[in-house]
Design a protein around this motif. Sequence first.
Motif, mmCIF file in Angstrom:
data_model
loop_
_atom_site.group_PDB
_atom_site.id
_atom_site.type_symbol
_atom_site.label_atom_id
_atom_site.label_comp_id
_atom_site.label_asym_id
_atom_site.label_seq_id
_atom_site.Cartn_x
_atom_site.Cartn_y
_atom_site.Cartn_z
ATOM 1 N N LYS A 12 37.585 -9.986 3.951
ATOM 2 C CA LYS A 12 38.859 -9.420 3.515
ATOM 3 C C LYS A 12 39.025 -9.546 1.995
ATOM 4 O O LYS A 12 39.504 -8.621 1.332
ATOM 5 N N GLU A 13 38.602 -10.682 1.456
ATOM 6 C CA GLU A 13 38.746 -10.908 0.020
ATOM 7 C C GLU A 13 37.871 -9.948 -0.778
ATOM 8 O O GLU A 13 38.308 -9.374 -1.784
ATOM 9 N N ARG A 14 36.627 -9.763 -0.349
ATOM 10 C CA ARG A 14 35.721 -8.863 -1.072
ATOM 11 C C ARG A 14 36.140 -7.403 -0.919
ATOM 12 O O ARG A 14 35.987 -6.608 -1.851
ATOM 13 N N ILE A 15 36.655 -7.045 0.247
ATOM 14 C CA ILE A 15 37.151 -5.676 0.439
ATOM 15 C C ILE A 15 38.317 -5.410 -0.515
ATOM 16 O O ILE A 15 38.396 -4.356 -1.144
ATOM 17 N N CYS A 16 39.212 -6.379 -0.629
ATOM 18 C CA CYS A 16 40.350 -6.247 -1.544
ATOM 19 C C CYS A 16 39.866 -6.116 -2.985
ATOM 20 O O CYS A 16 40.387 -5.303 -3.754
ATOM 21 N N LYS A 17 38.844 -6.894 -3.345
ATOM 22 C CA LYS A 17 38.256 -6.795 -4.685
ATOM 23 C C LYS A 17 37.716 -5.389 -4.939
ATOM 24 O O LYS A 17 37.880 -4.820 -6.030
ATOM 25 N N ALA A 18 37.079 -4.806 -3.919
ATOM 26 C CA ALA A 18 36.513 -3.456 -4.050
ATOM 27 C C ALA A 18 37.613 -2.413 -4.248
ATOM 28 O O ALA A 18 37.494 -1.524 -5.101
ATOM 29 N N ILE A 19 38.692 -2.513 -3.467
ATOM 30 C CA ILE A 19 39.793 -1.549 -3.585
ATOM 31 C C ILE A 19 40.451 -1.668 -4.958
ATOM 32 O O ILE A 19 40.808 -0.662 -5.588
ATOM 33 N N LYS A 20 40.605 -2.893 -5.448
ATOM 34 C CA LYS A 20 41.179 -3.097 -6.783
ATOM 35 C C LYS A 20 40.308 -2.453 -7.857
ATOM 36 O O LYS A 20 40.814 -1.829 -8.799
ATOM 37 N N ALA A 21 38.994 -2.587 -7.719
ATOM 38 C CA ALA A 21 38.072 -1.990 -8.693
ATOM 39 C C ALA A 21 38.159 -0.468 -8.651
ATOM 40 O O ALA A 21 38.124 0.194 -9.693
ATOM 41 N N LEU A 22 38.291 0.101 -7.456
ATOM 42 C CA LEU A 22 38.435 1.546 -7.330
ATOM 43 C C LEU A 22 39.745 2.018 -7.940
ATOM 44 O O LEU A 22 39.804 3.073 -8.579
ATOM 45 N N TYR A 23 40.808 1.239 -7.757
ATOM 46 C CA TYR A 23 42.099 1.604 -8.341
ATOM 47 C C TYR A 23 42.034 1.545 -9.871
ATOM 48 O O TYR A 23 42.555 2.436 -10.559
ATOM 49 N N THR A 24 41.387 0.528 -10.409
ATOM 50 C CA THR A 24 41.299 0.365 -11.858
ATOM 51 C C THR A 24 40.527 1.495 -12.506
ATOM 52 O O THR A 24 40.862 1.962 -13.599
ATOM 53 N N ASN A 25 39.476 1.971 -11.822
ATOM 54 C CA ASN A 25 38.621 3.022 -12.371
ATOM 55 C C ASN A 25 38.222 3.960 -11.232
ATOM 56 O O ASN A 25 37.124 3.869 -10.693
ATOM 57 N N PRO A 26 39.117 4.874 -10.840
ATOM 58 C CA PRO A 26 38.895 5.660 -9.617
ATOM 59 C C PRO A 26 37.768 6.688 -9.688
ATOM 60 O O PRO A 26 37.165 6.992 -8.661
ATOM 61 N N GLN A 27 37.504 7.254 -10.869
ATOM 62 C CA GLN A 27 36.532 8.345 -10.990
ATOM 63 C C GLN A 27 36.775 9.336 -9.849
ATOM 64 O O GLN A 27 37.893 9.794 -9.650
ATOM 65 N N ASN A 28 35.726 9.673 -9.058
ATOM 66 C CA ASN A 28 35.978 10.553 -7.905
ATOM 67 C C ASN A 28 35.839 9.778 -6.592
ATOM 68 O O ASN A 28 35.572 10.349 -5.545
ATOM 69 N N ASN A 29 36.020 8.455 -6.673
ATOM 70 C CA ASN A 29 35.827 7.607 -5.499
ATOM 71 C C ASN A 29 37.120 7.131 -4.842
ATOM 72 O O ASN A 29 37.084 6.487 -3.808
ATOM 73 N N LEU A 30 38.257 7.430 -5.474
ATOM 74 C CA LEU A 30 39.535 7.059 -4.878
ATOM 75 C C LEU A 30 40.590 8.100 -5.213
ATOM 76 O O LEU A 30 40.769 8.463 -6.384
#
Length: 334
Positions: free
Chosen positions: A117-135
């Motif tokens: 759960k912690e690593r998944i949350c880290k991944a979503i935060k990274a996508l939010y910070t720099n979404p490009q075409n991935n979020l």
Amino acid sequence: MCVRVTREFLESVQKNVTGQRPAWRVDAADIKIPCDSVLLMSDHTLFPQGILGEEPCLAVEIKPKCGFLPISRFIAEENAIKRSVTRFQLHQALKLSEQEISERSEYDPLDLFSGSKERICKAIKALYTNPQNNLRVFLNGSLIFGSLGGGMCGNSVAVGEAFEDALKCTIKADNGLRTDSFIQLVAETVHQAGILDRLLEVQKLDNFDIEGAIHAYYNIISQPCRVCRELDEEKASHLCTSLHSIPMNESLKIVKDYLIAATAKDCSLMICFRPKSNEFSGSYNSIYLESTNQVFDYKAYFVDLDLKPFKKMEEHYAKDKKISSCYIQMLKSR
């Protein structure tokens, strides 16, 4: 669902859509005007009741990318970096060098697929910070975060504030706390649903990596293997002889599995949420968001599942080499 259409309808669609596509995508694919049928597909940014229901629909689109590190024995020694760095992270270096992005993303697909759960949350935060075409995020079917063209990199203060404000009709938290709650909601759902476990299974059909599958491709098209020509005689003999002597049905399976896996590595996951209400409870799964004491119905689907074309195998191989080479050059220049 397959439905019949007229030429005039397709011409009208092409006219309406062209102006909405990013410039770099306009020439990538045209609508096939001579076709007489199309696929009618569900809009996964909405629940079946659409925007007619009282509760708003909040949907997130995630491109997870490849969730494992390859271990194929056909990976050349000079490309060994592929065994320790994810394809997504390798590709970031090439995109940066070609100015497709302005900064590299910290997103690591291994976090998203980790089951933690912690690593998944880290991944979503990274996508939010720099979404490009991935979020991307949609509210009642309309895009409220991310870019249809994929060119968006970092988030400005204005973008963050606008997103925070847009969430207020679904996330019942104080101003400044809604985005964090949204990230928790997505991470909790990905963790609970376990849907990425199934995606990873399909991705791992690629047992040979493109560096192995390309040899099976040349077996199928009955042409001399250009890849073996590039290798010195010792490497060609050591790596490739066994692949070029397998039966045709085995070559077909290797390439088929590679292409199915390639589709799974490039598809999108759509998760649609709405605050739970008795009126439209239906048979959907639900998730509890502790930070706001809310319960949400959710549905999850994979989209962009068109099989990668067989004829693009050589392009896949060439791009793979380019991606690895660019990352290695970046490391040397540090």
